[in-house]
Motif scaffolding. Structure first.
Motif, PDB file in Angstrom:
ATOM      1  N   VAL A  83       0.841  -1.202   0.000  1.00 54.17           N
ATOM      2  CA  VAL A  83       0.000   0.000   0.000  1.00 54.17           C
ATOM      3  C   VAL A  83       0.878   1.254   0.000  1.00 54.17           C
ATOM      4  O   VAL A  83       0.640   2.200  -0.755  1.00 54.17           O
ATOM      5  CB  VAL A  83      -0.965   0.006   1.204  1.00 54.17           C
TER       6      VAL A  83
ATOM      7  N   LEU B 246     -15.047  -1.809   9.275  1.00 55.32           N
ATOM      8  CA  LEU B 246     -14.804  -1.301   7.920  1.00 55.32           C
ATOM      9  C   LEU B 246     -16.113  -0.873   7.265  1.00 55.32           C
ATOM     10  O   LEU B 246     -16.166   0.152   6.574  1.00 55.32           O
ATOM     11  CB  LEU B 246     -14.082  -2.357   7.083  1.00 55.32           C
TER      12      LEU B 246
ATOM     13  N   LEU C 107      -9.530  -0.242   0.447  1.00 56.83           N
ATOM     14  CA  LEU C 107      -8.098  -0.312   0.124  1.00 56.83           C
ATOM     15  C   LEU C 107      -7.555  -1.730   0.322  1.00 56.83           C
ATOM     16  O   LEU C 107      -7.754  -2.345   1.359  1.00 56.83           O
ATOM     17  CB  LEU C 107      -7.331   0.673   1.021  1.00 56.83           C
ATOM     18  N   ASN C 108      -6.852  -2.211  -0.710  1.00 59.93           N
ATOM     19  CA  ASN C 108      -6.298  -3.569  -0.660  1.00 59.93           C
ATOM     20  C   ASN C 108      -5.012  -3.592  -1.484  1.00 59.93           C
ATOM     21  O   ASN C 108      -4.612  -2.563  -2.051  1.00 59.93           O
ATOM     22  CB  ASN C 108      -7.345  -4.556  -1.220  1.00 59.93           C
TER      23      ASN C 108
ATOM     24  N   LEU D 129     -10.954  -8.320   4.933  1.00 54.67           N
ATOM     25  CA  LEU D 129     -11.221  -7.461   3.779  1.00 54.67           C
ATOM     26  C   LEU D 129     -12.193  -8.120   2.818  1.00 54.67           C
ATOM     27  O   LEU D 129     -13.042  -7.459   2.216  1.00 54.67           O
ATOM     28  CB  LEU D 129      -9.921  -7.124   3.054  1.00 54.67           C
TER      29      LEU D 129
ATOM     30  N   THR E 250     -10.177   2.053   5.005  1.00 51.67           N
ATOM     31  CA  THR E 250      -9.081   1.163   5.398  1.00 51.67           C
ATOM     32  C   THR E 250      -8.963   1.172   6.920  1.00 51.67           C
ATOM     33  O   THR E 250      -9.607   1.965   7.601  1.00 51.67           O
ATOM     34  CB  THR E 250      -7.747   1.590   4.733  1.00 51.67           C
ATOM     35  N   ASP E 251      -8.140   0.258   7.450  1.00 55.75           N
ATOM     36  CA  ASP E 251      -7.892   0.249   8.899  1.00 55.75           C
ATOM     37  C   ASP E 251      -6.930   1.371   9.257  1.00 55.75           C
ATOM     38  O   ASP E 251      -6.194   1.881   8.394  1.00 55.75           O
ATOM     39  CB  ASP E 251      -7.326  -1.108   9.325  1.00 55.75           C
TER      40      ASP E 251
ATOM     41  N   THR F 105      -2.951   0.946   8.342  1.00 53.57           N
ATOM     42  CA  THR F 105      -2.630   1.137   6.931  1.00 53.57           C
ATOM     43  C   THR F 105      -2.877   2.583   6.509  1.00 53.57           C
ATOM     44  O   THR F 105      -2.059   3.179   5.797  1.00 53.57           O
ATOM     45  CB  THR F 105      -3.493   0.190   6.070  1.00 53.57           C
ATOM     46  N   GLY F 106      -3.990   3.158   6.975  1.00 57.78           N
ATOM     47  CA  GLY F 106      -4.319   4.532   6.606  1.00 57.78           C
ATOM     48  C   GLY F 106      -3.292   5.526   7.101  1.00 57.78           C
ATOM     49  O   GLY F 106      -2.917   6.470   6.390  1.00 57.78           O
TER      50      GLY F 106
END
Lengths: 351, 351
Positions: free
Chosen positions: A229, B147, B172-173, B185, B222-223, B226-227
């Protein structure tokens, strides 16, 4: 045969590299009729051996399917050329998951490696111009042992690829404080810190996304989900900024004139921030070197991936990495799979 | 009192906003002697009420500690001003974790929300110039239910904040194929797809990091781990490119001359890619609006966060979000906490 743009662009990239490096030769895998046509068009027929295959791996095929039914594909053939020692490095623009899966079953993991990783070069403020980040997508999971192994594989890459005597390694997190982040990150933090004492690298601790292109660190360790990502986000950001720069200079007659004068500066900038120049993920932890080019790479991008493959081949990177992983796992692979123990380190420093 | 640069810069940012917007008033929380001095210096004494507190929350304090011992801090006082209805929005440059923790215990979660989120604005190719991404760091975990709730809170933000009738939401993946990514997800993918039918948004499916600034999507889900990494990576990338642009134009006498002519174009560009202009994470899912400014924000960044707070206050965003979450949870909060059932949707469309 892979990539979003097909073999024409791959062969164009090969021709670019062939023109720069007269020692370079290619073994090209895929549909011979199509490949011969592109290769003849680019005038590199005498630099290429073609190995015909009937099948190709498509971009959306599942890795598990390719592992079972992929024997006649160009991807399989390319990796087998490395396995047989015919090719020094495999370069592919194809399906990443399938490429890793086939690489793992045909090349096998280096003894002591649990989970191979994909390392990418990241434009940075360091003198070399690049940092190393891994994993950027070999696997979506990584536990503390995997993260420690990534640190040690990245260490080897930075040392052999960039000639850094004492690389600085950072662990990617959402903050630099020790209490932040997921549980496995806190454990990995302690494990990598302990490993630094006996493996001749500097552990800078937790780092944040903003530190990835910085000169605080040489190697960035993270799991493949986060790394993938982050990598694609940075590419997207660079593309957005490039687009806005173009718009900004096309705004008026005056700004178009200014752009003309600014052309050399803008070209210099373009070359330094062009994501295509950093194209090429290196598979680490396998008995053989595989470079994964971006699927959407154009000829410049393909040529950059080939350049990286040449550098790795010339540095004897594959052998050095295998030797390094073997040395750091000499104390056994069970509970601490890649950690050199104090005793082992002491023994070695005496010899 | 928060932020890396201290209250002088915060007050400077307030003065910038006050000069632009004559209707704006501030309740300022912290050390009254110090605040009075800065406020007088900027000439906005008549626009500010000062509420003295003895303590401050430092940037490295643990949220759990602040929750127990933070009653006399400026942060607590600022959030209590929203709780009491004295302030419409709270803006803080302080410790994110502590700000979220105090916000949760003082403002409480909106009924039906399990995990609040922080949403940020992301410069994009869309006509509004921004996309919404959440969560960017309220929590490092998010399961499928979280989510889905993020999707619906982001939907409300995009609808009320940007006036979009039918926002496009992406998850987002690491790839766009359905078989890719973590287990939660894949489940969230199906849940959001099902929710799209009854909540008047378009679900574009999995997206990748490169799509975050694109015009394919309005809301990125997203989580928080990750964000947060993606956000900071993009900021780091933008800073790297800005730095290289500066170097490129300082390269020679000629390029410095070109830079002079290119000045208007470069300024236009700078304004459009300046990360300070997108400063301000909005806490979603609470009974009250809190805007978190970047800790390292300068006066321009603080002023941008205040501007966002004003926009949210004027749109009545807090009330609308609460109403929306209440309506989408009318079918109950147990197994599907934020999913409007087909029956409930049908009922609503008839009335």
């Amino acid at each position: 045969m892979g990539g979003d743009l097909g073999p024409a662009v791959v062969v164009e990239g090969m021709a670019k590299s062939a023109a720069i490096n007269p020692d370079l030769r290619f073994i090209v895998h895929g549909d011979s009729a199509e490949l011969e046509k592109h290769i003849a068009k680019r005038g590199i027929t005498d630099r290429c051996d073609i190995r015909h295959t009937d099948d190709v791996v498509t971009m959306h095929e599942k890795p598990s399917h390719v592992m079972r039914h992929g024997k006649n594909t160009s991807m399989w053939s390319a990796i087998d050329a490395v396995r047989a020692g015919d090719a020094t490095v495999c370069v592919s623009c194809g399906n990443t998951g399938a490429l890793m899966a086939v690489s793992m079953i045909r090349l096998r993991k280096v003894a002591g490696v649990n989970r191979p990783a994909i390392a990418c070069l990241w434009p940075s403020r360091n003198p070399s111009g690049f940092n190393v980040m891994l994993d950027v997508g070999a696997d979506i999971r990584a536990d503390q042992d995997d993260l420690l192994q990534y640190a040690l594989m990245g260490l080897s890459y930075a040392r052999n690829g960039f000639g850094l005597a004492r690389p600085r390694i950072g662990l990617l997190n959402v903050g630099t404080e020790e209490h932040k982040g997921r549980a496995e990150l806190k454990v990995a933090h302690e494990m990598i810190e302990a490993a630094a004492k006996y493996n001749d690298f500097e552990y800078v601790g937790f780092i944040e996304g903003g530190d990835i292109p910085s000169d605080r660190v040489d190697v960035i360790v993270t799991d493949g989900f986060t790394g993938n990502v982050a990598l694609k986000t940075a590419e997207g950001t660079a593309n957005l900024i490039s687009g806005r720069m173009r718009e900004s200079f096309q705004h008026s007659v005056f700004s178009r004139f200014a752009a003309l004068l600014a052309y050399p500066a803008l070209q210099r900038l373009k070359k330094r921030i062009d994501p295509r120049q950093a194209n090429g993920g290196v598979f680490l932890g396998l008995n053989g070197t595989v470079v994964k080019s971006h699927g959407s790479a154009d000829a410049t991008g393909v040529s950059a991936a080939i350049k990286l493959a040449v550098q790795l081949a010339q540095s004897g990177f594959g052998e050095k990495l295998a030797a390094r992983v073997a040395s750091i796992t000499e104390a056994g692979q069970s509970s601490e799979p890649a950690l050199k123990t104090p005793d082992a380190a002491k023994g070695k420093s005496n010899t």
